[in-house]
Design a protein around this motif. Sequence first.
Motif, PDB file in Angstrom:
ATOM      1  N   ALA A  40      31.904  49.358  35.572  1.00  0.00           N
ATOM      2  CA  ALA A  40      31.575  48.958  34.097  1.00  0.00           C
ATOM      3  C   ALA A  40      32.621  48.274  33.426  1.00  0.00           C
ATOM      4  O   ALA A  40      32.372  47.545  32.745  1.00  0.00           O
ATOM      5  N   ASN A  41      33.894  48.418  34.083  1.00  0.00           N
ATOM      6  CA  ASN A  41      35.257  47.716  33.531  1.00  0.00           C
ATOM      7  C   ASN A  41      35.094  46.267  34.122  1.00  0.00           C
ATOM      8  O   ASN A  41      35.195  45.195  33.270  1.00  0.00           O
ATOM      9  N   VAL A  42      34.672  46.071  35.300  1.00  0.00           N
ATOM     10  CA  VAL A  42      34.330  44.677  35.928  1.00  0.00           C
ATOM     11  C   VAL A  42      33.349  44.080  35.062  1.00  0.00           C
ATOM     12  O   VAL A  42      33.581  42.833  34.516  1.00  0.00           O
ATOM     13  N   LEU A  43      32.161  44.390  34.705  1.00  0.00           N
ATOM     14  CA  LEU A  43      31.174  43.823  34.011  1.00  0.00           C
ATOM     15  C   LEU A  43      31.451  43.602  32.671  1.00  0.00           C
ATOM     16  O   LEU A  43      31.432  42.420  32.291  1.00  0.00           O
ATOM     17  N   ARG A  44      32.376  44.592  32.038  1.00  0.00           N
ATOM     18  CA  ARG A  44      32.676  44.364  30.526  1.00  0.00           C
ATOM     19  C   ARG A  44      33.668  43.187  30.535  1.00  0.00           C
ATOM     20  O   ARG A  44      33.530  42.528  29.662  1.00  0.00           O
ATOM     21  N   GLU A  45      34.566  43.002  31.644  1.00  0.00           N
ATOM     22  CA  GLU A  45      35.793  41.999  31.488  1.00  0.00           C
ATOM     23  C   GLU A  45      35.192  40.721  32.142  1.00  0.00           C
ATOM     24  O   GLU A  45      36.065  39.865  31.962  1.00  0.00           O
ATOM     25  N   ASP A  54      39.818  41.390  41.673  1.00  0.00           N
ATOM     26  CA  ASP A  54      39.086  41.497  40.208  1.00  0.00           C
ATOM     27  C   ASP A  54      38.745  42.986  40.181  1.00  0.00           C
ATOM     28  O   ASP A  54      38.994  43.713  39.076  1.00  0.00           O
ATOM     29  N   ALA A  55      38.232  43.733  41.371  1.00  0.00           N
ATOM     30  CA  ALA A  55      37.961  45.158  41.104  1.00  0.00           C
ATOM     31  C   ALA A  55      39.215  45.981  41.214  1.00  0.00           C
ATOM     32  O   ALA A  55      39.087  46.941  40.454  1.00  0.00           O
ATOM     33  N   VAL A  56      40.089  45.702  41.864  1.00  0.00           N
ATOM     34  CA  VAL A  56      41.286  46.565  41.741  1.00  0.00           C
ATOM     35  C   VAL A  56      41.893  46.494  40.404  1.00  0.00           C
ATOM     36  O   VAL A  56      42.432  47.468  39.678  1.00  0.00           O
ATOM     37  N   PRO A  87      38.458  48.103  50.362  1.00  0.00           N
ATOM     38  CA  PRO A  87      39.642  49.151  50.641  1.00  0.00           C
ATOM     39  C   PRO A  87      40.707  49.389  49.205  1.00  0.00           C
ATOM     40  O   PRO A  87      40.946  50.538  49.322  1.00  0.00           O
ATOM     41  N   LEU A  88      41.074  48.485  48.574  1.00  0.00           N
ATOM     42  CA  LEU A  88      42.075  48.629  47.712  1.00  0.00           C
ATOM     43  C   LEU A  88      41.534  49.481  46.495  1.00  0.00           C
ATOM     44  O   LEU A  88      42.338  50.410  45.724  1.00  0.00           O
ATOM     45  N   VAL A  89      40.168  49.355  46.306  1.00  0.00           N
ATOM     46  CA  VAL A  89      39.584  50.190  45.362  1.00  0.00           C
ATOM     47  C   VAL A  89      39.438  51.567  45.693  1.00  0.00           C
ATOM     48  O   VAL A  89      39.938  52.402  44.938  1.00  0.00           O
ATOM     49  N   ARG A  90      39.131  51.708  46.778  1.00  0.00           N
ATOM     50  CA  ARG A  90      39.124  53.162  47.274  1.00  0.00           C
ATOM     51  C   ARG A  90      40.468  53.802  47.441  1.00  0.00           C
ATOM     52  O   ARG A  90      40.470  54.895  46.909  1.00  0.00           O
TER      53      ARG A  90
END
Length: 214
Positions: A40-45, A54-56, A87-90
Amino acid sequence: MIIAVDGPAASGKGTIARALAKHYGLPYLDTGLLYRAVAANVLREGLDPAIEADAVAASNFDDELLADPVLRTDESGKTASIVSAHPLVRAALLQRQRRFARAEGGAVLDGRDIGTVIAPDADAKLFVKATPTIRAKRRHAELQASGSTVSLDKVLADIRARDLRDMTRSEAPLVAASDAATLDTSFLSIEAALKRAIELVDRQVKLKAERDAG
Ligand SMILES: Nc1ncnc2c1ncn2[C@@H]1O[C@H](COP(=O)(O)OP(=O)(O)O)[C@@H](O)[C@H]1O
Ligand SMILES: Nc1ccn([C@@H]2O[C@H](COP(=O)(O)OP(=O)(O)O)[C@@H](O)[C@H]2O)c(=O)n1
């Protein structure tokens, strides 16, 4: 007591995990919501979910966001399965989940990698599954009830794509832990599935207690 509940989308794992938590008086964490929050943060930004940096950058959020209804949309679920492959998001979400699992008295967690990565030492592990068509019908009914007009065919295609992405990623893929009990809910009512889940958990806990006693 830690109970790990894993399985694919709309298999019924959340329904079962929530009910198990109530039955055993344990706190419950839906770990999919954490990945949905990043999505949701990725989509909003306006960021790109396929780009790890970007995902991190979107992985820091307050618990408040977990109650936002936007997390329940199909778009959030699909984007969650893209960001969750990094992996860095996990890694960014790992400690939060482990802390919850290891809290005094135990917990029930559901997701994709609870029995394999988050709590490999769980006292009981369930792998909940159902056929893709049945899962798509369940998810379609949920989306319709929330006002969505998406077709059943589209929901089925999304579920198949998500299964494939979740099962083939290199980091923490969706797979049953070798010591998990499988529960196929395809032809079980919610009540029957819960009854079976309690039997399976009680049996695993009893066997573990016997093993621990030597
Ligand atoms: N055994 C079942 N029979 C029929 N519907 C079910 C069953 N288990 C769950 N459902 C319904 O299917 C939908 C998805 O269930 P949920 O537990 O949220 O799945 P998951 O957490 O695996 O995505 C919900 O609307 C839920 O009420
Ligand atoms: N422990 C977890 C939980 C979810 N996820 C990811 O997050 C996405 C959304 O998970 P979810 O549990 O909210 O999805 P549903 O099963 O409710 O549809 C999944 O498709 C996975 O890619 C994960 O990788 N690991």
